[in-house]
Design a protein around this motif. Structure first.
Motif, PDB file in Angstrom:
ATOM      1  N   THR A  76       8.496  35.021  96.474  1.00 21.77           N
ATOM      2  CA  THR A  76       7.735  33.773  96.454  1.00 21.77           C
ATOM      3  C   THR A  76       7.208  33.458  95.065  1.00 21.77           C
ATOM      4  OG1 THR A  76       7.115  33.892  98.786  1.00 21.77           O
ATOM      5  CG2 THR A  76       5.633  32.673  97.337  1.00 21.77           C
ATOM      6  N   ARG A  77       6.897  34.514  94.310  1.00 21.90           N
ATOM      7  CA  ARG A  77       6.370  34.315  92.964  1.00 21.90           C
ATOM      8  C   ARG A  77       7.426  33.738  92.013  1.00 21.90           C
ATOM      9  NH1 ARG A  77       2.836  38.809  89.626  1.00 21.90           N
ATOM     10  NH2 ARG A  77       2.729  37.702  87.629  1.00 21.90           N
ATOM     11  N   ALA A  78       8.687  34.010  92.293  1.00 19.29           N
ATOM     12  CA  ALA A  78       9.759  33.523  91.409  1.00 19.29           C
ATOM     13  C   ALA A  78       9.844  32.004  91.476  1.00 19.29           C
ATOM     14  CB  ALA A  78      11.088  34.142  91.817  1.00 19.29           C
ATOM     15  N   PRO A  79       9.944  31.326  90.352  1.00 24.94           N
ATOM     16  CA  PRO A  79       9.990  29.860  90.347  1.00 24.94           C
ATOM     17  C   PRO A  79      11.339  29.330  90.795  1.00 24.94           C
ATOM     18  CG  PRO A  79      10.255  30.684  88.118  1.00 24.94           C
ATOM     19  CD  PRO A  79       9.966  31.882  88.982  1.00 24.94           C
ATOM     20  N   ASP A  80      11.340  28.071  91.182  1.00 26.15           N
ATOM     21  CA  ASP A  80      12.572  27.396  91.585  1.00 26.15           C
ATOM     22  C   ASP A  80      13.604  27.423  90.463  1.00 26.15           C
ATOM     23  OD1 ASP A  80      13.755  25.551  93.767  1.00 26.15           O
ATOM     24  OD2 ASP A  80      14.007  24.367  91.949  1.00 26.15           O
ATOM     25  N   SER A  81      13.117  27.354  89.228  1.00 28.09           N
ATOM     26  CA  SER A  81      14.036  27.333  88.087  1.00 28.09           C
ATOM     27  C   SER A  81      14.840  28.622  87.976  1.00 28.09           C
ATOM     28  CB  SER A  81      13.257  27.093  86.789  1.00 28.09           C
ATOM     29  OG  SER A  81      12.269  28.103  86.599  1.00 28.09           O
ATOM     30  N   LEU A  82      14.275  29.745  88.451  1.00 25.73           N
ATOM     31  CA  LEU A  82      15.041  30.992  88.435  1.00 25.73           C
ATOM     32  C   LEU A  82      16.159  30.934  89.462  1.00 25.73           C
ATOM     33  CD1 LEU A  82      15.602  33.952  87.683  1.00 25.73           C
ATOM     34  CD2 LEU A  82      13.884  34.609  89.385  1.00 25.73           C
ATOM     35  N   TRP A  83      15.820  30.535  90.683  1.00 21.69           N
ATOM     36  CA  TRP A  83      16.821  30.510  91.750  1.00 21.69           C
ATOM     37  C   TRP A  83      17.937  29.508  91.461  1.00 21.69           C
ATOM     38  CZ3 TRP A  83      15.756  34.824  93.518  1.00 21.69           C
ATOM     39  CH2 TRP A  83      14.513  35.216  94.004  1.00 21.69           C
ATOM     40  N   ARG A  84      17.640  28.452  90.699  1.00 20.72           N
ATOM     41  CA  ARG A  84      18.646  27.435  90.388  1.00 20.72           C
ATOM     42  C   ARG A  84      19.304  27.675  89.023  1.00 20.72           C
ATOM     43  NH1 ARG A  84      18.425  25.069  95.518  1.00 20.72           N
ATOM     44  NH2 ARG A  84      16.416  24.050  95.883  1.00 20.72           N
ATOM     45  N   SER A  85      19.107  28.840  88.443  1.00 23.25           N
ATOM     46  CA  SER A  85      19.544  29.089  87.069  1.00 23.25           C
ATOM     47  C   SER A  85      21.029  29.419  86.967  1.00 23.25           C
ATOM     48  CB  SER A  85      18.743  30.245  86.470  1.00 23.25           C
ATOM     49  OG  SER A  85      19.066  31.464  87.125  1.00 23.25           O
ATOM     50  N   LYS A  86      21.546  29.348  85.727  1.00 19.67           N
ATOM     51  CA  LYS A  86      22.940  29.716  85.471  1.00 19.67           C
ATOM     52  C   LYS A  86      23.163  31.201  85.720  1.00 19.67           C
ATOM     53  CE  LYS A  86      23.860  26.058  82.074  1.00 19.67           C
ATOM     54  NZ  LYS A  86      24.240  25.745  80.674  1.00 19.67           N
ATOM     55  N   LEU A  87      22.119  32.010  85.504  1.00 15.53           N
ATOM     56  CA  LEU A  87      22.244  33.443  85.767  1.00 15.53           C
ATOM     57  C   LEU A  87      22.514  33.697  87.244  1.00 15.53           C
ATOM     58  CD1 LEU A  87      22.016  36.443  85.024  1.00 15.53           C
ATOM     59  CD2 LEU A  87      19.523  36.224  85.325  1.00 15.53           C
ATOM     60  N   VAL A  88      21.748  33.063  88.110  1.00 13.34           N
ATOM     61  CA  VAL A  88      21.950  33.238  89.549  1.00 13.34           C
ATOM     62  C   VAL A  88      23.304  32.669  89.961  1.00 13.34           C
ATOM     63  CG1 VAL A  88      21.099  32.600  91.837  1.00 13.34           C
ATOM     64  CG2 VAL A  88      19.495  33.333  90.069  1.00 13.34           C
ATOM     65  N   ASP A  89      23.721  31.570  89.350  1.00 11.85           N
ATOM     66  CA  ASP A  89      25.051  31.023  89.643  1.00 11.85           C
ATOM     67  C   ASP A  89      26.148  32.015  89.283  1.00 11.85           C
ATOM     68  OD1 ASP A  89      24.074  28.667  90.639  1.00 11.85           O
ATOM     69  OD2 ASP A  89      24.324  27.540  88.772  1.00 11.85           O
ATOM     70  N   ALA A  90      25.951  32.714  88.158  1.00 16.98           N
ATOM     71  CA  ALA A  90      26.938  33.708  87.739  1.00 16.98           C
ATOM     72  C   ALA A  90      26.982  34.875  88.725  1.00 16.98           C
ATOM     73  CB  ALA A  90      26.622  34.205  86.336  1.00 16.98           C
ATOM     74  N   VAL A  91      25.808  35.300  89.191  1.00 13.33           N
ATOM     75  CA  VAL A  91      25.749  36.374  90.185  1.00 13.33           C
ATOM     76  C   VAL A  91      26.447  35.934  91.469  1.00 13.33           C
ATOM     77  CG1 VAL A  91      24.209  37.727  91.648  1.00 13.33           C
ATOM     78  CG2 VAL A  91      23.645  37.385  89.232  1.00 13.33           C
ATOM     79  N   ARG A  92      26.222  34.693  91.867  1.00 12.97           N
ATOM     80  CA  ARG A  92      26.857  34.161  93.073  1.00 12.97           C
ATOM     81  C   ARG A  92      28.379  34.220  92.951  1.00 12.97           C
ATOM     82  NH1 ARG A  92      24.334  29.854  93.003  1.00 12.97           N
ATOM     83  NH2 ARG A  92      22.808  30.149  94.681  1.00 12.97           N
ATOM     84  N   THR A  93      28.878  33.890  91.794  1.00 14.61           N
ATOM     85  CA  THR A  93      30.331  33.910  91.570  1.00 14.61           C
ATOM     86  C   THR A  93      30.886  35.327  91.685  1.00 14.61           C
ATOM     87  OG1 THR A  93      30.214  31.971  90.130  1.00 14.61           O
ATOM     88  CG2 THR A  93      32.163  33.377  89.919  1.00 14.61           C
TER      89      THR A  93
END
Length: 584
Positions: free
Chosen positions: A206-223
């Motif tokens: 919950t502490r993590a901001p929306d910008s982290l979850w929508r980041s290019k880093l998370v997109d790369a992990v998703r891939t």
């Protein structure tokens, strides 16, 4: 237009886990739509609080039935594909291409939603009701709404359904816990190995901001996680792996309020049932639910959601249709993708009016582990299961009932802070086991299970932790199910109990009379298993599961009662096993 969808057909992203309860369906929706996502959509509930949702919908004009998923987990990464215990909303890329809108929303105080998270209180049900009704009147909605998701997503389904939103047509709460006390306090034994990391995990995410979850880093992990070979490995992640992940997250910082406050309420301030727990117990209200409900769980989920599956089944007295799917090992892994074809058949029937065949046959379908076959029943326990007492003999053998043995056996439990280094070779063991002789034929055990323990202790309180094992010829012992009871909370509600399923109110503690024999009725979590010919049945009794020699199911350990004692179990004790017809 190219449609990218998940599923089981060639060219689709392959879903992990079993997809049906062993049968074929008809007239299911085909994947014909591309998908678009509306992020961070504001949903204003009745008291003016703003909750946020992501809306995954077909990228084509029109109105579609809606599947709503609500939880405290990050909605932004429910499609991440990670083998984590909070990726449980279901695969949007399976349902949306088949003509559904998937709304994934965050509860108060989580994922950017306003307000304060309060852990399954009454407000969550009211908010979930309002999210359902909001979804029903959007310009992309037909007004036909269902709810989807496992674990906490399942809990909010029941919480919403008891509020009876007018547009909610059907729900599918798999791996549900309708009574939070049953998950946090196992008949007086605090499930700290789960509750502590769970609340920390929700606080951290919950502490993590929306910008982290929508980041290019998370997109790369998703891939990376979507790589077929890697993704396939996640289909064999068990509950213990999830606990390890939660413990790793505990090292990350989180706010004290409300997460540490809720931990104190759950573990310290309310060890017994009281009004705080009553607000978090949906069981008394499940009789208000008048829509179809599809329950289910995996047999391995003993210390968390498996008990609630059966208490919910019994309490859903007004639902016009209740179906149940019980799965084997790795039936509900993370990210949750199993039983999606089954869910499609369910929601196509209730939200689209298709005759899919989902209501054909008996209402309960279950895997019998080690038999590799689906079984069916119209009732629980199955009518063919008969409770059979297996006695705890003084020589350590376990056998179907015979004349009571006058003997007894003792073990010694050392309280917190004493240390096993104080043990002497002459001291009693730290637990007891009773083991049968090798079975001459297969033994099917399916149904409710109970231990009648006649015992005495040298302390004013102790814990009873009972585990049923399947022991192979090579001595490999697999824990099948377990039961828990704090000795001072032994009172049984005889008005609603039955053999095999005693009800323990746990509202008041009764001091254990030192040195006196007491009969304890210990409910063991219902289960199903074929004990194969040549295997042995074993029962273990201990009073703590923190030591390394203990084998708690899914790694769920309990806080100790804290007393040191010598506990003596008489040979008049036994386990009631629900045994089916013998197999050669």
């Amino acid at each position: 237009m190219t449609v990218h969808s998940a599923g089981t057909a060639a060219g689709e992203r392959k879903l992990n886990g079993p997809q049906t309860t062993g049968r074929a369906y008809r007239d299911l929706s085909d994947p014909v739509f591309a998908m678009t996502v509306d992020q961070d959509v504001a949903v204003i509930v009745r008291d003016g609080t703003v909750l946020y949702a992501d809306v995954h919908r077909p990228d084509a004009p029109g109105r579609y039935p809606v599947l709503v998923s609500v939880s405290p987990y990050p909605r932004q990464i429910q499609d991440l594909g990670a083998p984590m215990g909070f990726i449980e909303a279901g695969a949007s890329d399976f349902f949306v291409p088949r003509g559904y809108v998937h709304v994934i929303a965050n509860l108060r105080g989580t994922g950017g939603s306003e307000g304060t998270f309060a852990f399954f209180d009454g407000q969550e049900g009211r908010d979930a009701h309002d999210i359902v009704e909001w979804a029903a009147v959007q310009d992309w909605s037909t007004g036909e709404v269902g709810m989807l998701g496992i674990s906490y997503f399942a809990m909010t389904q029941l919480a919403a359904a008891v509020e009876r939103p007018p547009h909610l047509r059907a729900i599918m709460p798999l791996a549900v816990t309708p009574d939070l006390y049953d998950a946090a306090q196992h008949h007086g034994l605090a499930s700290t190995a789960f509750i502590t990391p769970f609340l920390t995990m929700v606080g951290v995410t919950t502490r993590a901001p929306d910008s982290l979850w929508r980041s290019k880093l998370v997109d790369a992990v998703r891939t990376v996680l979507a790589t077929p070979a890697l993704h396939a490995k996640f289909g064999h992640m068990n509950g213990e792996a999830s606990i390890t992940m939660l413990h790793n997250l505990m090292r990350l910082p989180h706010a004290e309020h409300p997460w540490d406050d809720l931990w104190r309420e759950t573990i310290v301030a309310h060890p017994l049932r009281d009004p705080w727990w009553d607000e978090r117990n949906r069981l008394p209200d499940l009789g208000l639910i008048d829509i179809p409900v599809y329950l289910g769980c995996d047999w391995q989920n003993v210390p968390l959601h498996l008990p609630g599956t059966f208490t919910a089944l019994e309490a859903l007295t007004a639902s016009p249709e209740v179906r149940v799917a019980m799965l084997g090992d790795f039936g509900l892994t993370w990210p949750w993708e199993s039983l999606h074809v089954e869910a499609l058949a369910w929601f196509d029937h209730w939200l689209k009016g298709r005759d899919t065949g989902i209501l054909d046959g008996p209402r309960i379908r279950y895997i019998l582990p080690e038999a590799d076959e689906w079984r069916t029943s119209d009732q629980w326990p199955p009518v063919e299961s008969t409770l059979q007492p297996w006695t705890f003999a003084a020589d350590g053998t376990l056998a179907p009932a015979s004349d009571p043995d006058p003997g007894e056996r003792s073990f010694m439990v050392l309280g917190e802070g004493v240390g096993d280094d104080r043990r002497r070779p002459s001291d009693p063991a730290s637990s007891l086991q009773w083991t049968s002789t090798p079975l001459v034929g297969d033994l099917d055990v399916v149904g409710d299970i109970e231990v009648r323990l006649i015992a005495r202790t040298t302390a004013t309180d102790t814990a009873w932790i009972v585990t049923l094992f399947d022991v192979a010829p090579d001595e490999t012992a697999v824990p099948v199910t377990a039961g828990y009871l704090r000795a001072s909370l032994r009172e049984v509600d005889e008005s609603v109990s039955r053999d095999g399923a005693p009800v323990l109110p746990c509202r008041s503690a009764i001091v254990v009379p030192v040195g006196e024999e007491i009969e304890y009725r210990i409910p063991v979590v219902p289960n199903a298993r074929r004990f194969a010919a040549g295997h042995r049945v074993r029962v273990e009794v201990r009073s703590e599961d923190q030591s390394t020699e203990a084998t708690p199911i899914m790694g769920f350990r309990h806080a100790t009662v804290g007393t040191s004692s010598i506990n003596t179990v008489t040979a008049r004790s036994h386990i009631l096993l629900p045994v089916g017809a013998p197999h050669a």
